[in-house]
Design a protein around this motif. Structure first.
Motif, PDB file in Angstrom:
ATOM      1  N   ARG A   1       0.811  -1.211   0.000  1.00  0.00           N
ATOM      2  CA  ARG A   1       0.000   0.000   0.000  1.00  0.00           C
ATOM      3  C   ARG A   1       0.852   1.271   0.000  1.00  0.00           C
ATOM      4  O   ARG A   1       0.607   2.159  -0.834  1.00  0.00           O
ATOM      5  CB  ARG A   1      -0.959   0.000   1.188  1.00  0.00           C
ATOM      6  CG  ARG A   1      -1.845   1.231   1.250  1.00  0.00           C
ATOM      7  CD  ARG A   1      -2.909   1.122   2.310  1.00  0.00           C
ATOM      8  NE  ARG A   1      -3.831   0.030   2.033  1.00  0.00           N
ATOM      9  CZ  ARG A   1      -4.930  -0.205   2.736  1.00  0.00           C
ATOM     10  NH1 ARG A   1      -5.246   0.590   3.761  1.00  0.00           N
ATOM     11  NH2 ARG A   1      -5.703  -1.217   2.443  1.00  0.00           N
ATOM     12  N   PRO A   2       1.846   1.418   0.893  1.00  0.00           N
ATOM     13  CA  PRO A   2       2.656   2.634   0.823  1.00  0.00           C
ATOM     14  C   PRO A   2       3.431   2.764  -0.482  1.00  0.00           C
ATOM     15  O   PRO A   2       3.660   3.873  -0.968  1.00  0.00           O
ATOM     16  CB  PRO A   2       3.605   2.515   2.022  1.00  0.00           C
ATOM     17  CG  PRO A   2       3.586   1.079   2.400  1.00  0.00           C
ATOM     18  CD  PRO A   2       2.225   0.579   2.050  1.00  0.00           C
ATOM     19  N   LEU A   3       3.806   1.636  -1.078  1.00  0.00           N
ATOM     20  CA  LEU A   3       4.511   1.719  -2.350  1.00  0.00           C
ATOM     21  C   LEU A   3       3.591   2.243  -3.446  1.00  0.00           C
ATOM     22  O   LEU A   3       3.981   3.104  -4.251  1.00  0.00           O
ATOM     23  CB  LEU A   3       5.062   0.355  -2.746  1.00  0.00           C
ATOM     24  CG  LEU A   3       5.890   0.401  -4.029  1.00  0.00           C
ATOM     25  CD1 LEU A   3       7.284   0.939  -3.759  1.00  0.00           C
ATOM     26  CD2 LEU A   3       5.973  -0.955  -4.692  1.00  0.00           C
ATOM     27  N   ALA A   4       2.357   1.736  -3.491  1.00  0.00           N
ATOM     28  CA  ALA A   4       1.411   2.191  -4.510  1.00  0.00           C
ATOM     29  C   ALA A   4       1.116   3.680  -4.370  1.00  0.00           C
ATOM     30  O   ALA A   4       1.135   4.437  -5.353  1.00  0.00           O
ATOM     31  CB  ALA A   4       0.113   1.389  -4.404  1.00  0.00           C
ATOM     32  N   LEU A   5       0.850   4.119  -3.143  1.00  0.00           N
ATOM     33  CA  LEU A   5       0.580   5.538  -2.918  1.00  0.00           C
ATOM     34  C   LEU A   5       1.810   6.380  -3.267  1.00  0.00           C
ATOM     35  O   LEU A   5       1.685   7.461  -3.857  1.00  0.00           O
ATOM     36  CB  LEU A   5       0.182   5.754  -1.461  1.00  0.00           C
ATOM     37  CG  LEU A   5      -1.167   5.163  -1.042  1.00  0.00           C
ATOM     38  CD1 LEU A   5      -1.379   5.331   0.468  1.00  0.00           C
ATOM     39  CD2 LEU A   5      -2.316   5.810  -1.809  1.00  0.00           C
ATOM     40  N   GLY A   6       2.981   5.880  -2.900  1.00  0.00           N
ATOM     41  CA  GLY A   6       4.201   6.622  -3.183  1.00  0.00           C
ATOM     42  C   GLY A   6       4.427   6.817  -4.671  1.00  0.00           C
ATOM     43  O   GLY A   6       4.824   7.907  -5.115  1.00  0.00           O
ATOM     44  N   MET A   7       4.184   5.793  -5.456  1.00  0.00           N
ATOM     45  CA  MET A   7       4.377   5.908  -6.903  1.00  0.00           C
ATOM     46  C   MET A   7       3.402   6.894  -7.528  1.00  0.00           C
ATOM     47  O   MET A   7       3.768   7.663  -8.426  1.00  0.00           O
ATOM     48  CB  MET A   7       4.255   4.532  -7.554  1.00  0.00           C
ATOM     49  CG  MET A   7       5.437   3.616  -7.304  1.00  0.00           C
ATOM     50  SD  MET A   7       5.300   2.071  -8.237  1.00  0.00           S
ATOM     51  CE  MET A   7       6.907   1.361  -7.905  1.00  0.00           C
ATOM     52  N   LEU A   8       2.158   6.872  -7.080  1.00  0.00           N
ATOM     53  CA  LEU A   8       1.166   7.808  -7.617  1.00  0.00           C
ATOM     54  C   LEU A   8       1.531   9.256  -7.280  1.00  0.00           C
ATOM     55  O   LEU A   8       1.412  10.161  -8.125  1.00  0.00           O
ATOM     56  CB  LEU A   8      -0.220   7.466  -7.073  1.00  0.00           C
ATOM     57  CG  LEU A   8      -0.863   6.188  -7.617  1.00  0.00           C
ATOM     58  CD1 LEU A   8      -2.158   5.895  -6.867  1.00  0.00           C
ATOM     59  CD2 LEU A   8      -1.135   6.315  -9.117  1.00  0.00           C
ATOM     60  N   VAL A   9       1.970   9.470  -6.059  1.00  0.00           N
ATOM     61  CA  VAL A   9       2.364  10.825  -5.652  1.00  0.00           C
ATOM     62  C   VAL A   9       3.608  11.266  -6.422  1.00  0.00           C
ATOM     63  O   VAL A   9       3.709  12.417  -6.869  1.00  0.00           O
ATOM     64  CB  VAL A   9       2.604  10.875  -4.132  1.00  0.00           C
ATOM     65  CG1 VAL A   9       3.187  12.217  -3.720  1.00  0.00           C
ATOM     66  CG2 VAL A   9       1.301  10.625  -3.387  1.00  0.00           C
ATOM     67  N   PHE A  10       4.552  10.358  -6.600  1.00  0.00           N
ATOM     68  CA  PHE A  10       5.771  10.666  -7.350  1.00  0.00           C
ATOM     69  C   PHE A  10       5.437  11.056  -8.793  1.00  0.00           C
ATOM     70  O   PHE A  10       5.999  12.019  -9.341  1.00  0.00           O
ATOM     71  CB  PHE A  10       6.693   9.457  -7.308  1.00  0.00           C
ATOM     72  CG  PHE A  10       8.005   9.652  -8.017  1.00  0.00           C
ATOM     73  CD1 PHE A  10       8.823  10.717  -7.705  1.00  0.00           C
ATOM     74  CD2 PHE A  10       8.424   8.749  -8.981  1.00  0.00           C
ATOM     75  CE1 PHE A  10      10.045  10.890  -8.346  1.00  0.00           C
ATOM     76  CE2 PHE A  10       9.640   8.912  -9.629  1.00  0.00           C
ATOM     77  CZ  PHE A  10      10.448   9.985  -9.304  1.00  0.00           C
ATOM     78  N   LEU A  11       4.533  10.328  -9.409  1.00  0.00           N
ATOM     79  CA  LEU A  11       4.102  10.638 -10.760  1.00  0.00           C
ATOM     80  C   LEU A  11       3.500  12.043 -10.844  1.00  0.00           C
ATOM     81  O   LEU A  11       3.810  12.824 -11.753  1.00  0.00           O
ATOM     82  CB  LEU A  11       3.078   9.599 -11.230  1.00  0.00           C
ATOM     83  CG  LEU A  11       2.403   9.840 -12.582  1.00  0.00           C
ATOM     84  CD1 LEU A  11       3.443   9.873 -13.698  1.00  0.00           C
ATOM     85  CD2 LEU A  11       1.361   8.766 -12.859  1.00  0.00           C
ATOM     86  N   THR A  12       2.656  12.373  -9.882  1.00  0.00           N
ATOM     87  CA  THR A  12       2.042  13.701  -9.851  1.00  0.00           C
ATOM     88  C   THR A  12       3.104  14.796  -9.717  1.00  0.00           C
ATOM     89  O   THR A  12       3.048  15.829 -10.397  1.00  0.00           O
ATOM     90  CB  THR A  12       1.049  13.801  -8.682  1.00  0.00           C
ATOM     91  OG1 THR A  12       0.058  12.774  -8.811  1.00  0.00           O
ATOM     92  CG2 THR A  12       0.367  15.163  -8.662  1.00  0.00           C
ATOM     93  N   GLY A  13       4.083  14.574  -8.869  1.00  0.00           N
ATOM     94  CA  GLY A  13       5.145  15.555  -8.681  1.00  0.00           C
ATOM     95  C   GLY A  13       5.960  15.778  -9.940  1.00  0.00           C
ATOM     96  O   GLY A  13       6.340  16.921 -10.252  1.00  0.00           O
ATOM     97  N   CYS A  14       6.264  14.703 -10.660  1.00  0.00           N
ATOM     98  CA  CYS A  14       7.009  14.845 -11.911  1.00  0.00           C
ATOM     99  C   CYS A  14       6.230  15.669 -12.926  1.00  0.00           C
ATOM    100  O   CYS A  14       6.816  16.498 -13.657  1.00  0.00           O
ATOM    101  CB  CYS A  14       7.325  13.467 -12.493  1.00  0.00           C
ATOM    102  SG  CYS A  14       8.608  12.563 -11.606  1.00  0.00           S
ATOM    103  N   MET A  15       4.931  15.476 -12.988  1.00  0.00           N
ATOM    104  CA  MET A  15       4.111  16.228 -13.936  1.00  0.00           C
ATOM    105  C   MET A  15       4.082  17.712 -13.579  1.00  0.00           C
ATOM    106  O   MET A  15       4.178  18.588 -14.445  1.00  0.00           O
ATOM    107  CB  MET A  15       2.698  15.648 -13.967  1.00  0.00           C
ATOM    108  CG  MET A  15       2.637  14.219 -14.512  1.00  0.00           C
ATOM    109  SD  MET A  15       0.991  13.462 -14.379  1.00  0.00           S
ATOM    110  CE  MET A  15       0.054  14.494 -15.493  1.00  0.00           C
ATOM    111  N   ILE A  16       3.980  18.023 -12.282  1.00  0.00           N
ATOM    112  CA  ILE A  16       3.965  19.430 -11.850  1.00  0.00           C
ATOM    113  C   ILE A  16       5.297  20.098 -12.173  1.00  0.00           C
ATOM    114  O   ILE A  16       5.346  21.209 -12.725  1.00  0.00           O
ATOM    115  CB  ILE A  16       3.666  19.526 -10.345  1.00  0.00           C
ATOM    116  CG1 ILE A  16       2.245  19.044 -10.046  1.00  0.00           C
ATOM    117  CG2 ILE A  16       3.843  20.960  -9.857  1.00  0.00           C
ATOM    118  CD1 ILE A  16       1.924  18.958  -8.557  1.00  0.00           C
ATOM    119  N   ALA A  17       6.401  19.435 -11.839  1.00  0.00           N
ATOM    120  CA  ALA A  17       7.716  20.017 -12.093  1.00  0.00           C
ATOM    121  C   ALA A  17       7.963  20.205 -13.581  1.00  0.00           C
ATOM    122  O   ALA A  17       8.557  21.207 -14.006  1.00  0.00           O
ATOM    123  CB  ALA A  17       8.805  19.136 -11.483  1.00  0.00           C
TER     124      ALA A  17
END
Length: 486
Positions: free
Chosen positions: A91-107
């Motif tokens: 679960r923390p891995l799945a949430l972490g990947m989704l958040v990481f993806l969002t951050g890359c798109m914003i940057a």
């Protein structure tokens, strides 16, 4: 320490097993892919960050381009570590990947330095969760005989990214723009999610029952892991921002207040005795902090030093980062081999690795600051530093995780990752403040870079001095008994 029941093996089968056998193959591949994804982003952005800062008018707050991700990493690391102890690593891995993806798109789409920093914050939360979940999975799913090898392979997950990440990022910045560094991450993250999550769910399903139920029931919510990690992040951010204030009185007030808040929170989210470097888990976390500050602090300012002081291109600076990352892997593999032959003597490996890291730090500092030394010497200098870091990092991590109580591997792994990210954030922030004080003057920038490298060298020396405290007296006795039994 009792082994995870899913990894229980007889003595004979343990001797024949490996991280790529039928029992572990899928999980090993998934973890390496997840860490490789983070490596691509880390090395790529470190290479082109000076270009981004100039393009978005952020050179005066350059350190925040690194510190923003590292500070946010604290929240992801602590929260994911405790979540993994209760519910498993998936679960923390799945949430972490989704958040990481969002951050890359914003940057990647940011048009201002402030928006870029927001993207880095979001990325940092995701990176912290991914790394904490990965370390927890290793602590739970692999027998003790395979952990050193797995931690070495975790370092080797940086091999391909270190070969092509900095170089490709530098070329992309030169030819098509730095935004493509973030765009290229999107399909990689999606592929990592698809291949990794099904395998890590098996770790969650097989976890020890008492480990799954580990909670902080008796603690108030404001003393819990999420609140404490947020407090630590805010205190550290206040400290780093105060260093950029011109007024000395306000600077001192802000720095003292931020430091006080950060220390209180840090004490809550790390093993008892960490602040005093107590022998055992506490010293293990502190040694991780010192090693990370020395290596990642030097690495963070190496591209800036060579692009601004020596006139090198981003691609050329990226070659030095690649050399360090590759020799880190080589050092990790050497330490894993040493560990199989000399189990229980990891403090010697940490001491030797820290000494080599210190030598490499001095070498790149001299190359950056002395024009008479050819710029290409930075590649050899940081290759030396990476070799030492690989040896010391792998030995200290393996020894500390081995001492983690059963069912608390997530908390210990999060403390180790927290120490790494906190050290990197603080050194990046302090170094950024020193660079900002140079105010564009060539001579002042020269002195600022020299000061930063002096600090990172001192951290490597402290790690060397504390290497003998990695094991408590009880832990050393257990190791002697285990070796005698062999």
């Amino acid at each position: 320490m009792p082994e995870h029941r899913g990894s229980a093996l007889s003595p004979s089968s343990t001797a024949r097993s490996g991280v790529f056998d039928a029992r572990h193959r899928g999980l090993t591949a998934g973890i390496l892919l997840s860490v490789g994804m983070v490596a691509f982003e880390s090395l790529g952005v470190a290479t082109v960050l000076p270009v981004i800062a100039r393009d978005l008018d952020g050179i005066g707050a350059y350190g925040w381009g690194l510190s923003a991700l590292m500070l946010a990493n604290i929240v992801g690391t602590v929260t994911a570590g405790h979540m993994a102890d209760r519910r498993g690593a998936a679960r923390p891995l799945a949430l972490g990947m989704l958040v990481f993806l969002t951050g890359c798109m914003i940057a990647g789409v940011s048009g201002s330095w402030s928006l870029f920093l927001l993207g880095r914050v979001v990325q940092g939360i995701g990176v912290g969760a991914v790394m904490a979940a990965s370390y927890t999975a290793i602590g739970r799913a692999y027998p003790e005989s395979l952990r050193a090898q797995m931690f070495a392979l975790l370092s080797s997950a940086w091999t391909i990214p270190s070969l092509v990440g900095p170089l490709l990022a530098g070329i992309a910045a030169d030819l098509v723009g730095w935004r493509w560094v973030f765009v290229a991450m999107v399909p990689l993250i999606i592929a990592a999610m698809a291949l990794t999550l099904p395998r890590l769910r098996r770790v969650a399903d097989a976890g020890p029952a008492h480990a799954q139920k580990t909670t902080a029931r008796g603690a108030r919510w404001w003393r819990g892991p999420l609140a404490s990690s947020l407090l630590l992040t805010l205190g550290t951010a206040l400290l780093l921002q105060a260093l950029l204030i011109a007024d000395l009185v306000l600077m001192a007030v802000g720095a003292i207040l931020g430091l006080g808040v950060a220390l209180v929170a840090f004490r809550r989210v790390t093993p008892e005795g960490t602040l005093s470097a107590r022998a055992g888990l506490g010293a293990g976390v502190i040694v991780r902090l010192l090693l990370s500050g020395a290596y990642f602090g030097s690495e963070a300012f190496l591209p800036l030093a060579f692009q601004e002081l020596r006139g090198q291109t981003p691609a050329a600076a990226g070659l030095a980062l690649s050399a360090g990352a590759l020799t880190w892997v080589a050092g990790s593999l050497l330490q894993a081999r040493w560990d199989r032959r000399h189990h229980g003597r990891r403090s010697r490996a940490v001491a030797g690795g820290a000494a080599v890291l210190l030598l490499g730090t001095v070498a790149i500092a001299v190359t950056a600051l002395v024009d008479a030394v050819p710029g290409w010497c930075a590649i050899g200098g940081w290759a030396i530093g990476g070799l030492g870091m690989g040896i010391a990092f792998n030995a200290s991590t393996t020894d500390t995780m081995e001492q983690a109580p059963d069912g608390q591997q997530g908390q210990v792994s999060s403390a180790l990752q927290l120490a790494q990210t906190l050290a990197t954030a603080v050194i990046a922030g302090v170094g950024g403040a020193i660079v900002a004080s140079a105010a564009g003057a060539a001579e002042s920038l020269h002195a600022a870079i020299a000061t930063v490298f002096a600090v990172t060298a001192a951290l490597a020396a402290l790690a060397l001095a504390l290497s003998g405290r990695l094991r408590s007296a009880a832990g050393r006795s257990d190791t002697v008994s285990a070796n005698a039994a062999r």
